[in-house]
Design a protein around this motif. Structure first.
Motif, PDB file in Angstrom:
ATOM      1  N   UNK A   1      -3.368   4.894   6.666  1.00 56.05           N
ATOM      2  CA  UNK A   1      -3.337   6.354   6.687  1.00 56.05           C
ATOM      3  C   UNK A   1      -3.889   6.925   5.386  1.00 56.05           C
ATOM      4  N   UNK A   2      -4.525   8.097   5.488  1.00 57.07           N
ATOM      5  CA  UNK A   2      -4.960   8.819   4.308  1.00 57.07           C
ATOM      6  C   UNK A   2      -3.714   9.379   3.628  1.00 57.07           C
ATOM      7  N   UNK A   3      -3.644   9.284   2.306  1.00 56.56           N
ATOM      8  CA  UNK A   3      -2.487   9.801   1.579  1.00 56.56           C
ATOM      9  C   UNK A   3      -2.934  10.260   0.197  1.00 56.56           C
ATOM     10  N   UNK A   4      -2.015  10.874  -0.528  1.00 56.93           N
ATOM     11  CA  UNK A   4      -2.273  11.286  -1.901  1.00 56.93           C
ATOM     12  C   UNK A   4      -1.224  10.657  -2.787  1.00 56.93           C
TER      13      UNK A   4
ATOM     14  N   UNK B   1      -2.116   0.348  -2.480  1.00 56.90           N
ATOM     15  CA  UNK B   1      -1.575   1.697  -2.550  1.00 56.90           C
ATOM     16  C   UNK B   1      -0.873   1.942  -1.227  1.00 56.90           C
ATOM     17  N   UNK B   2       0.313   2.528  -1.260  1.00 60.09           N
ATOM     18  CA  UNK B   2       1.087   2.761  -0.049  1.00 60.09           C
ATOM     19  C   UNK B   2       1.390   4.238   0.127  1.00 60.09           C
ATOM     20  N   UNK B   3       1.367   4.698   1.386  1.00 55.62           N
ATOM     21  CA  UNK B   3       1.783   6.065   1.686  1.00 55.62           C
ATOM     22  C   UNK B   3       3.297   6.146   1.485  1.00 55.62           C
ATOM     23  N   UNK B   4       3.834   7.339   1.528  1.00 58.69           N
ATOM     24  CA  UNK B   4       5.259   7.543   1.272  1.00 58.69           C
ATOM     25  C   UNK B   4       6.136   6.714   2.213  1.00 58.69           C
ATOM     26  N   UNK B   5       5.792   6.704   3.504  1.00 61.34           N
ATOM     27  CA  UNK B   5       6.602   5.993   4.486  1.00 61.34           C
ATOM     28  C   UNK B   5       6.567   4.480   4.252  1.00 61.34           C
ATOM     29  N   UNK B   6       5.378   3.915   4.048  1.00 60.32           N
ATOM     30  CA  UNK B   6       5.254   2.471   3.821  1.00 60.32           C
ATOM     31  C   UNK B   6       5.889   2.069   2.491  1.00 60.32           C
ATOM     32  N   UNK B   7       5.769   2.924   1.478  1.00 56.54           N
ATOM     33  CA  UNK B   7       6.389   2.635   0.189  1.00 56.54           C
ATOM     34  C   UNK B   7       7.903   2.537   0.347  1.00 56.54           C
ATOM     35  N   UNK B   8       8.497   3.484   1.092  1.00 65.78           N
ATOM     36  CA  UNK B   8       9.943   3.467   1.305  1.00 65.78           C
ATOM     37  C   UNK B   8      10.365   2.218   2.074  1.00 65.78           C
ATOM     38  N   UNK B   9       9.583   1.814   3.082  1.00 66.52           N
ATOM     39  CA  UNK B   9       9.900   0.601   3.851  1.00 66.52           C
ATOM     40  C   UNK B   9       9.875  -0.623   2.941  1.00 66.52           C
TER      41      UNK B   9
END
Length: 58
Positions: free
Chosen positions: A28-31, A42-50
């Motif tokens: 996914x595109x993320x910032x 680099x991880x999006x917010x959801x993947x980082x939390x997982x």
């Protein structure tokens, strides 16, 4: 004396500079609030939390 940063108080530097990135897990595109470096995931917010939740032990 002002509190901030290394003293544990709130930091007031203004808005963070965000950088566009692609999540290494879901694509996914993320910032993110840092400049992505080639070769480092680099991880999006959801993947980082997982990922963060799966690292915690008993």
């Amino acid at each position: 004396m002002a509190y901030g940063g290394r003293y544990g108080g709130p930091r007031r530097f203004g808005p963070r500079e965000m950088h566009k990135a692609t999540c290494s897990d879901c694509g996914a595109e993320c910032e993110v609030p840092f400049q992505p470096t080639e070769g480092r995931p680099v991880y999006c917010r959801e993947c980082f939390q997982k990922r963060r939740g799966s690292r915690r032990g008993p």
